[in-house]
Design a protein around this motif. Structure first.
Motif, PDB file in Angstrom:
ATOM      1  N   ILE A  23      40.380  39.127  31.658  1.00  0.00           N
ATOM      2  CA  ILE A  23      40.055  40.017  30.527  1.00  0.00           C
ATOM      3  C   ILE A  23      39.654  39.178  29.316  1.00  0.00           C
ATOM      4  CG2 ILE A  23      40.986  41.767  28.951  1.00  0.00           C
ATOM      5  CD1 ILE A  23      42.872  42.640  31.229  1.00  0.00           C
ATOM      6  N   LYS A  24      40.399  38.100  29.093  1.00  0.00           N
ATOM      7  CA  LYS A  24      40.124  37.214  27.951  1.00  0.00           C
ATOM      8  C   LYS A  24      38.755  36.550  28.091  1.00  0.00           C
ATOM      9  CE  LYS A  24      42.728  33.475  26.929  1.00  0.00           C
ATOM     10  NZ  LYS A  24      44.059  32.806  26.771  1.00  0.00           N
ATOM     11  N   LYS A  25      38.464  36.031  29.291  1.00  0.00           N
ATOM     12  CA  LYS A  25      37.167  35.380  29.531  1.00  0.00           C
ATOM     13  C   LYS A  25      36.002  36.305  29.226  1.00  0.00           C
ATOM     14  CE  LYS A  25      37.997  32.218  33.386  1.00  0.00           C
ATOM     15  NZ  LYS A  25      37.669  31.983  34.807  1.00  0.00           N
ATOM     16  N   ALA A  26      36.167  37.587  29.547  1.00  0.00           N
ATOM     17  CA  ALA A  26      35.080  38.548  29.343  1.00  0.00           C
ATOM     18  C   ALA A  26      34.996  38.991  27.886  1.00  0.00           C
ATOM     19  CB  ALA A  26      35.278  39.760  30.250  1.00  0.00           C
ATOM     20  N   GLY A  27      35.919  38.497  27.055  1.00  0.00           N
ATOM     21  CA  GLY A  27      35.928  38.891  25.643  1.00  0.00           C
ATOM     22  C   GLY A  27      36.337  40.341  25.446  1.00  0.00           C
ATOM     23  N   GLN A  77      42.593  47.679  26.690  1.00  0.00           N
ATOM     24  CA  GLN A  77      42.144  49.060  26.462  1.00  0.00           C
ATOM     25  C   GLN A  77      40.706  49.286  26.913  1.00  0.00           C
ATOM     26  OE1 GLN A  77      43.880  46.871  24.274  1.00  0.00           O
ATOM     27  NE2 GLN A  77      43.426  47.895  22.314  1.00  0.00           N
ATOM     28  N   ASP A  78      39.920  48.215  27.021  1.00  0.00           N
ATOM     29  CA  ASP A  78      38.530  48.373  27.455  1.00  0.00           C
ATOM     30  C   ASP A  78      38.411  48.608  28.962  1.00  0.00           C
ATOM     31  OD1 ASP A  78      37.534  47.816  24.849  1.00  0.00           O
ATOM     32  OD2 ASP A  78      37.847  45.665  25.211  1.00  0.00           O
ATOM     33  N   ILE A  79      39.432  48.206  29.693  1.00  0.00           N
ATOM     34  CA  ILE A  79      39.377  48.276  31.160  1.00  0.00           C
ATOM     35  C   ILE A  79      39.892  49.648  31.595  1.00  0.00           C
ATOM     36  CG2 ILE A  79      39.963  47.077  33.293  1.00  0.00           C
ATOM     37  CD1 ILE A  79      38.731  45.238  31.143  1.00  0.00           C
ATOM     38  N   HIS A  80      39.090  50.382  32.322  1.00  0.00           N
ATOM     39  CA  HIS A  80      39.504  51.742  32.672  1.00  0.00           C
ATOM     40  C   HIS A  80      40.468  51.793  33.847  1.00  0.00           C
ATOM     41  CE1 HIS A  80      35.882  53.267  30.274  1.00  0.00           C
ATOM     42  NE2 HIS A  80      36.983  53.572  29.631  1.00  0.00           N
ATOM     43  N   TYR A  81      40.222  50.965  34.877  1.00  0.00           N
ATOM     44  CA  TYR A  81      41.118  51.005  36.036  1.00  0.00           C
ATOM     45  C   TYR A  81      41.342  49.606  36.595  1.00  0.00           C
ATOM     46  CZ  TYR A  81      39.958  55.879  35.538  1.00  0.00           C
ATOM     47  OH  TYR A  81      39.776  57.110  34.990  1.00  0.00           O
ATOM     48  N   ILE A 105      46.875  49.429  31.811  1.00  0.00           N
ATOM     49  CA  ILE A 105      45.639  49.927  32.420  1.00  0.00           C
ATOM     50  C   ILE A 105      46.018  50.849  33.583  1.00  0.00           C
ATOM     51  CG2 ILE A 105      43.495  49.270  33.609  1.00  0.00           C
ATOM     52  CD1 ILE A 105      43.706  46.502  32.364  1.00  0.00           C
ATOM     53  N   PRO A 106      45.384  52.022  33.695  1.00  0.00           N
ATOM     54  CA  PRO A 106      45.656  52.883  34.858  1.00  0.00           C
ATOM     55  C   PRO A 106      45.454  52.109  36.160  1.00  0.00           C
ATOM     56  CG  PRO A 106      44.380  54.093  33.244  1.00  0.00           C
ATOM     57  CD  PRO A 106      44.450  52.674  32.753  1.00  0.00           C
ATOM     58  N   PHE A 107      46.325  52.386  37.135  1.00  0.00           N
ATOM     59  CA  PHE A 107      46.468  51.486  38.283  1.00  0.00           C
ATOM     60  C   PHE A 107      46.300  52.206  39.618  1.00  0.00           C
ATOM     61  CE2 PHE A 107      49.537  49.533  41.366  1.00  0.00           C
ATOM     62  CZ  PHE A 107      48.847  48.348  41.565  1.00  0.00           C
ATOM     63  N   LEU A 108      45.494  51.613  40.488  1.00  0.00           N
ATOM     64  CA  LEU A 108      45.392  52.073  41.882  1.00  0.00           C
ATOM     65  C   LEU A 108      45.882  50.950  42.783  1.00  0.00           C
ATOM     66  CD1 LEU A 108      41.856  53.761  42.036  1.00  0.00           C
ATOM     67  CD2 LEU A 108      44.049  54.895  42.426  1.00  0.00           C
ATOM     68  N   GLY A 109      46.949  51.181  43.510  1.00  0.00           N
ATOM     69  CA  GLY A 109      47.493  50.176  44.417  1.00  0.00           C
ATOM     70  C   GLY A 109      46.925  50.340  45.819  1.00  0.00           C
TER      71      GLY A 109
END
Lengths: 338, 338
Positions: free
Chosen positions: A68-72, A76-80, A102-106
């Motif tokens: 997430i950090k690398k992508a700047g 909250q920007d990541i939806h799933y 972040i909402p999670f799909l396992g």
């Protein structure tokens, strides 16, 4: 217009981009032939935790946060977040995701989980359900060994067909835009079980699934192995790779030129005492996030087919005399260059 | 145009239809208050197999096969099967799917798996990646009890907050067309962990996740609890349901009128000795495939919100002192009537 290609493949017209990746490995993987491609090499495979299970979870957490950090971006920007691992009840992923907002799909696909999570995460982007998603998996030699085989303290002897579970985690962040490697096709596999019962020879158990998914991907897309610069199966190891090359000849496909197996590549089999090579969800994860992705960015590979492979047995099913079902999912990744 | 509603919800403009469902339960569930809604009640919870794990797998296999038959389809018509269960390495699903010739996506969301698999299966239809998909889950009292708690032969005493794992499997077949109940919104949940460590009180552990997902679903869609004829959480049981009703008052939502919990409904708590009620992936699966779906077909419910809830611990994480992370996914199902 349908987005299907053939019977098992989905065509991703919006070409989800792999914006950033992180690969974290343990000391042994960091001493292997692919060491220069990994982002972080741990000095201690406990990663400061007091159990191997917590260590595995902390490594996945770190891989996701770094990506997430690398992508700047921010959480909250990541939806799933789509993730899975080998631990009972996929505990490494659940406890990593617990601390990530972040909402999670396992998922559970054994060692096929990297391409399974990448499939689901990329479809969520392609269908416009999300702006950004993350696919992640992990494995840990010591948590897997004591869960699937024997207590580590026993120092039990390994068979010649055994593979060494990779300690590591890989995470990929997907989005809609940018000049990055992108996903064009996803071929979801069927379970194949040819009756192999030896849990110390997973390469043989998974090879038929790899062959079936590869064959179906070529049929569905009209492509041949030679259309790819690199075809990489997950963790068939040295023996499973050989079986795959042999079995797919029946369908008139030639894998002798541009085909590697991540488990066959990650360790130095002469020097590192790993028998048939590496395995585990983390194996194709760190090789695809490290070696493959970084070589694509450099323009060394323009078309790659990633085929993570999973052996879907449990210790209970093996004790109850069941054979080992295998599965493989194929992801076509392409990039014209920066 | 984006298909997102708010921060966690996806709007399914193509309204995937639930064409057919099957619910199979064990003898105890078939003796409970919802017995008239189940398609098949087993006389023997081993279902002719020689282990509880194989029995669970065979029940899921049967639920999937029956559902395909009910819809007048064949395995080849179904593009993807999405399934999961509670067994280590989701073995019940993997061994059921081994004998079914459909590409397979395995999930793990503990008892949230029914709404998780329904979410993924419906998104694959909505995005035009598939014509037909199946979502399925299972659980089995005896395979779960000996894996998560104690050997059955011990006859260990159950705490007042314990829940009884449902023996059963539910499968839903989704497609694009037809006059059937359809899915309008999917809200994927975040993991919530309020520090509860008692694995014999999963309702309390999961309630915060249910509240979080419900609250977010209402915020994202602009709906209120009163817009639904029925809101059904997965398996919070009697205590978890009470906590959910209390906690959600903080957000000014009133669940006192139209809210049930599948685990609270499936057994007769006076007569069947199940403490706080039912649990397990199979719980919300058979209640949604049976009671809810059949009442929607009859026109008794026009708008239902299904919120399966999962407790994401493993026996290992509990032994290592971890608290219990919870998750919940919400699926809005609507139907104007036949």
């Amino acid at each position: 217009m349908t987005k299907r290609a053939g019977s098992q493949t989905i065509r991703l017209d919006n070409k989800p981009k792999i914006i950033a990746t992180t690969s974290i490995v343990g000391p042994k993987e960091g001493d292997g032939p692919l060491k220069d491609y990994f982002d972080i090499i741990l000095e201690d495979d406990l990663n400061g935790e007091d159990s191997f299970e917590k260590a595995e979870s902390s490594i996945m957490y770190k891989a996701i946060k770094e990506t997430i950090k690398k992508a700047g971006l921010k959480e909250q920007d990541i939806h799933y977040l789509v993730a899975g691992d080998l631990l009972n009840q996929t505990a490494a992923s659940n406890f990593a995701a617990r601390d990530i907002d972040i909402p999670f799909l396992g998922l559970y696909g054994a060692c096929s989980t990297m391409s399974e999570s990448l499939a689901v995460a990329s479809l969520l982007i392609d269908a416009d359900y999300a702006d950004y998603t993350i696919a992640a998996t992990s494995s840990h030699f010591s948590s897997a060994e004591r869960q699937f085989r024997f207590p580590l303290e026993m120092g039990s002897q390994r068979t010649p067909t055994a593979q060494w579970t990779v300690t590591g985690s890989g995470a990929m962040l997907l989005g809609k835009n940018g000049n990055f490697p992108y996903i064009t096709y996803v071929t979801l596999g069927k379970i194949k079980d040819y009756g192999q019962t030896d849990a110390n020879d997973m390469g043989s158990a998974m090879a038929p699934a790899a062959v079936d998914t590869l064959k179906q991907h070529f049929l569905d897309t009209g492509r041949s192995p030679q259309d790819y610069d690199l075809i990489a199966t997950g963790d068939l190891g040295m023996l499973g790779k050989k079986i795959t090359i042999e079995l797919i000849k029946e369908y008139d496909y030639d894998l002798s030129e541009n085909y590697i197996d991540c488990g066959d590549e990650i360790f130095d089999k002469e020097r590192q005492n790993v028998q048939c090579g590496g395995s585990g969800c983390g194996c194709s994860a760190v090789v695809s996030c490290g070696y493959i992705y970084k070589n694509m960015l450099k323009g060394n590979f323009k078309k790659v087919l990633l085929v993570s492979t999973g052996a879907l047995m449990s210790p209970t099913t093996s004790l109850q005399g069941e054979s080992i079902p295998g599965i493989a999912h194929a992801i076509s990744i392409e990039f014209g260059g920066k």
